[in-house]
Scaffold this active site. Structure first.
Site, PDB file in Angstrom:
ATOM      1  N   TRP A 139       0.811  -1.211   0.000  1.00  0.00           N
ATOM      2  CA  TRP A 139       0.000   0.000   0.000  1.00  0.00           C
ATOM      3  C   TRP A 139       0.846   1.263   0.000  1.00  0.00           C
ATOM      4  O   TRP A 139       0.342   2.348  -0.204  1.00  0.00           O
ATOM      5  CB  TRP A 139      -0.967   0.005   1.172  1.00  0.00           C
ATOM      6  CG  TRP A 139      -0.320  -0.124   2.522  1.00  0.00           C
ATOM      7  CD1 TRP A 139      -0.094  -1.266   3.222  1.00  0.00           C
ATOM      8  CD2 TRP A 139       0.199   0.928   3.331  1.00  0.00           C
ATOM      9  NE1 TRP A 139       0.526  -0.998   4.394  1.00  0.00           N
ATOM     10  CE2 TRP A 139       0.711   0.341   4.496  1.00  0.00           C
ATOM     11  CE3 TRP A 139       0.264   2.312   3.180  1.00  0.00           C
ATOM     12  CZ2 TRP A 139       1.299   1.084   5.519  1.00  0.00           C
ATOM     13  CZ3 TRP A 139       0.854   3.053   4.206  1.00  0.00           C
ATOM     14  CH2 TRP A 139       1.357   2.444   5.346  1.00  0.00           C
ATOM     15  N   HIS A 179       0.007   4.838  -3.327  1.00  0.00           N
ATOM     16  CA  HIS A 179      -1.149   4.199  -3.947  1.00  0.00           C
ATOM     17  C   HIS A 179      -2.132   3.710  -2.877  1.00  0.00           C
ATOM     18  O   HIS A 179      -1.737   3.124  -1.874  1.00  0.00           O
ATOM     19  CB  HIS A 179      -0.702   3.036  -4.829  1.00  0.00           C
ATOM     20  CG  HIS A 179      -1.749   2.621  -5.814  1.00  0.00           C
ATOM     21  ND1 HIS A 179      -2.793   1.784  -5.470  1.00  0.00           N
ATOM     22  CD2 HIS A 179      -1.929   2.951  -7.115  1.00  0.00           C
ATOM     23  CE1 HIS A 179      -3.565   1.619  -6.529  1.00  0.00           C
ATOM     24  NE2 HIS A 179      -3.062   2.307  -7.539  1.00  0.00           N
ATOM     25  N   PRO A 180      -3.447   3.945  -3.074  1.00  0.00           N
ATOM     26  CA  PRO A 180      -4.444   3.604  -2.058  1.00  0.00           C
ATOM     27  C   PRO A 180      -4.843   2.129  -2.006  1.00  0.00           C
ATOM     28  O   PRO A 180      -5.673   1.744  -1.178  1.00  0.00           O
ATOM     29  CB  PRO A 180      -5.650   4.465  -2.460  1.00  0.00           C
ATOM     30  CG  PRO A 180      -5.520   4.589  -3.948  1.00  0.00           C
ATOM     31  CD  PRO A 180      -4.035   4.690  -4.212  1.00  0.00           C
ATOM     32  N   CYS A 181      -4.276   1.297  -2.872  1.00  0.00           N
ATOM     33  CA  CYS A 181      -4.651  -0.112  -2.874  1.00  0.00           C
ATOM     34  C   CYS A 181      -4.417  -0.728  -1.494  1.00  0.00           C
ATOM     35  O   CYS A 181      -3.334  -0.640  -0.929  1.00  0.00           O
ATOM     36  CB  CYS A 181      -3.828  -0.861  -3.924  1.00  0.00           C
ATOM     37  SG  CYS A 181      -4.208  -2.616  -4.035  1.00  0.00           S
ATOM     38  N   GLY A 182      -5.458  -1.350  -0.950  1.00  0.00           N
ATOM     39  CA  GLY A 182      -5.353  -2.015   0.341  1.00  0.00           C
ATOM     40  C   GLY A 182      -5.638  -1.126   1.535  1.00  0.00           C
ATOM     41  O   GLY A 182      -5.704  -1.608   2.672  1.00  0.00           O
TER      42      GLY A 182
END
Length: 230
Positions: A156, A175-178
């Site tokens: 993340w 990155h905002p993933c997770g």
């Protein structure tokens, strides 16, 4: 809100509420440091007519390279520190302007709501005292070793370089993933939140307590321990 039914995200209006709470608490517990400010923006097509739009801004912050291998010291916080992010210290552990004989890097930080992931995203840019922008390799070299380790191990914290949603200029972002998954886990680990439900106004305080460490900007423990959401 029942934490078990919560998916770890927040709406744009909840983001605005949480952003103002973070700014208020930051100012309360960091009175000698620059304050976060709310920047109101023209509404984008994906926002509803009644939804507030804007982002948090903290600019012209001086962070110094504090890696052990760079300075030959025991910590990445300063001569008196015992860890990278000391929770027992009453002041912010971010290294703002101090008297170390090393190059100064200046940062602008923006916290922006991502409508696709429905979570906050940290955007930033870095530059030297003369205004020359820093490339990613230079930024990574200037991070505390503990943050650099987190950067390499956690998906993340993956840094991307893309256009700022409002300024239309290239900025770096985490990155905002997770994010929603670990935010729910973070709140589940808080007995008060688990018992009384999710306090959305504290979302960004908890979020930044983790994300800020990646760029060497952590928050005072009092902001997390303060039971008053302000």
């Amino acid at each position: 809100m029942d934490i078990l039914a919560w998916d770890g995200t927040l709406s744009s209006n909840e983001f605005s509420l949480a952003a103002h709470k973070l700014a208020d608490k930051w100012k309360r517990f960091n009175p000698s440091f620059p304050s976060w400010s709310w920047v109101a923006c023209r509404k984008q097509p994906w926002f509803g007519s009644r939804e507030a739009e804007g982002y948090l801004s903290l600019e012209n912050i001086c962070l110094l390279s504090l890696r052990k291998e760079d300075r030959g010291e025991e910590t990445c916080q300063g001569e008196e520190g015992t860890s990278c992010f000391k929770e027992e210290e009453p002041t912010d552990s971010a290294t703002l302007v101090q008297n170390y004989d090393c190059d100064k890097h200046y940062y602008d930080f923006h916290v922006i709501y991502n409508a696709s992931y429905r979570v906050p995203v940290l955007y930033f840019r870095a530059y030297c005292s003369g205004g020359q922008p820093l490339v990613l390799d230079e930024i990574e070299k200037g991070l505390p070793s503990c943050s650099a380790k987190a950067l390499s191990e956690s998906k993340w914290t993956f840094i991307t370089h893309e256009e700022h949603p409002y300024l239309n200029r290239p900025w770096y972002k985490l990155h905002p993933c997770g994010t929603s998954e670990w935010m729910k886990l973070l709140f589940l680990g808080d007995t008060t939140q688990k018992k009384n439900g999710v306090a959305i106004e504290l979302y960004l305080v908890a979020w930044f307590s983790v994300v800020g460490q990646v760029v060497g900007l952590s928050i005072p423990s009092e902001m997390l321990n303060d039971s008053n959401p302000l």
